[in-house]
Enzyme design. Structure first.
Site, PDB file in Angstrom:
ATOM      1  N   ASP A  94      11.390  45.721   1.971  1.00 46.60           N
ATOM      2  CA  ASP A  94      11.818  44.436   2.507  1.00 46.60           C
ATOM      3  C   ASP A  94      11.262  44.311   3.929  1.00 46.60           C
ATOM      4  O   ASP A  94      11.756  44.972   4.850  1.00 46.60           O
ATOM      5  CB  ASP A  94      13.343  44.333   2.534  1.00 46.60           C
ATOM      6  N   LYS A 156      13.126  36.192   1.075  1.00 48.81           N
ATOM      7  CA  LYS A 156      14.496  36.648   1.353  1.00 48.81           C
ATOM      8  C   LYS A 156      15.010  35.947   2.597  1.00 48.81           C
ATOM      9  O   LYS A 156      14.276  35.765   3.566  1.00 48.81           O
ATOM     10  CB  LYS A 156      14.481  38.162   1.527  1.00 48.81           C
ATOM     11  N   LYS A 185      15.767  36.216  -2.795  1.00 47.33           N
ATOM     12  CA  LYS A 185      16.868  37.134  -2.492  1.00 47.33           C
ATOM     13  C   LYS A 185      17.730  36.540  -1.384  1.00 47.33           C
ATOM     14  O   LYS A 185      17.219  36.163  -0.326  1.00 47.33           O
ATOM     15  CB  LYS A 185      16.330  38.502  -2.064  1.00 47.33           C
TER      16      LYS A 185
END
Length: 237
Positions: A94, A156, A185
């Site tokens: 991430d 995200k 996400k």
């Protein structure tokens, strides 16, 4: 839409990222992830080898963060972080995009930064963190398009460290701003079953949270109550 406890667990990246966590704290969180059978943990880079060892055989994947939490490290540094993380056993990454570059209109630089991480990651999943609390809607759309162009697997919302987390309007905007092959996400502020379900209904396929036990415990309690009364099928809610 209804989701079983297992359905929700399969979307959760259990976050273990607070800087003050001791090894004992980390172990307690890893054990929660294993107990509730979440999809993965997202740990601090220095915790990757330990997490891989402790979670061996549990089916819980180990992910980590790149350029966290501000995204301002150099591209070369992010690439080096990727190589080390993969060598240590992480399987998902991430990364935080360079927020200042994005807000400055440096689209080519932002795209190149993300692409370098994606290329270094090879076949491993890369999720690009925007920190939506700092961005306008137009900037969120631009970040989505740059991330998709760079080959990212996910967009995200947040790190959870910027004083604002995921919101339904932002998630809806992100889902509408990338193609179907790019997933979304939600992370930051996902602390209850109702919130988790709302984000899943809005198109998220992964949730970042440190409240996995709370969310899945609520799901289990609701299913158990329904089964006890015979009101509905006890497999989903």
């Amino acid at each position: 839409m209804s989701y079983s406890e297992a359905d929700i667990a399969a979307t959760i990246d259990h976050a273990i990222l607070k800087p003050e966590l001791t090894r004992a704290d980390v172990d307690a969180e890893l054990d929660i992830a294993a107990e509730w059978k979440v999809f993965s943990v997202c740990v601090r880079p220095s915790d990757i080898p330990h997490a891989v060892e402790r979670l061996a055989g549990t089916g819980v994947a180990v992910g980590t963060v790149i350029g966290f939490p501000h995204g301002t490290t150099s591209t070369a540094t992010k690439v080096a972080e990727v190589h080390q993380a993969l060598a240590d056993g992480a399987v998902e990454l991430d990364m935080v995009l360079n927020i200042g570059w994005l807000r400055s209109g440096f689209g080519a630089e932002v795209e190149a930064d993300i692409r370098a991480v994606v290329e270094a990651a090879g076949d491993h999943i890369v999720k690009v963190i925007f920190e939506t609390a700092y961005l306008t809607d137009d900037e969120i759309v631009r970040a989505c398009r740059l991330s998709e162009a760079a080959g990212a697997d996910f967009v995200k919302t947040s790190t959870g460290f910027a004083g604002g987390g995921a919101t339904l309007p932002h998630v809806t905007l992100m889902r509408a701003s990338v193609g179907p092959e790019v997933q979304v996400k939600a992370s930051g502020g996902v602390r209850s079953l109702d919130t988790a379900v709302a984000f899943l209904d809005a198109g998220c396929t992964r949730l970042g949270t440190s409240a996995s036990a709370t969310i899945l415990g609520e799901a289990r309690a609701i299913a158990a109550g329904a089964a006890a009364t015979g009101a509905v099928d006890d497999s989903s809610y």
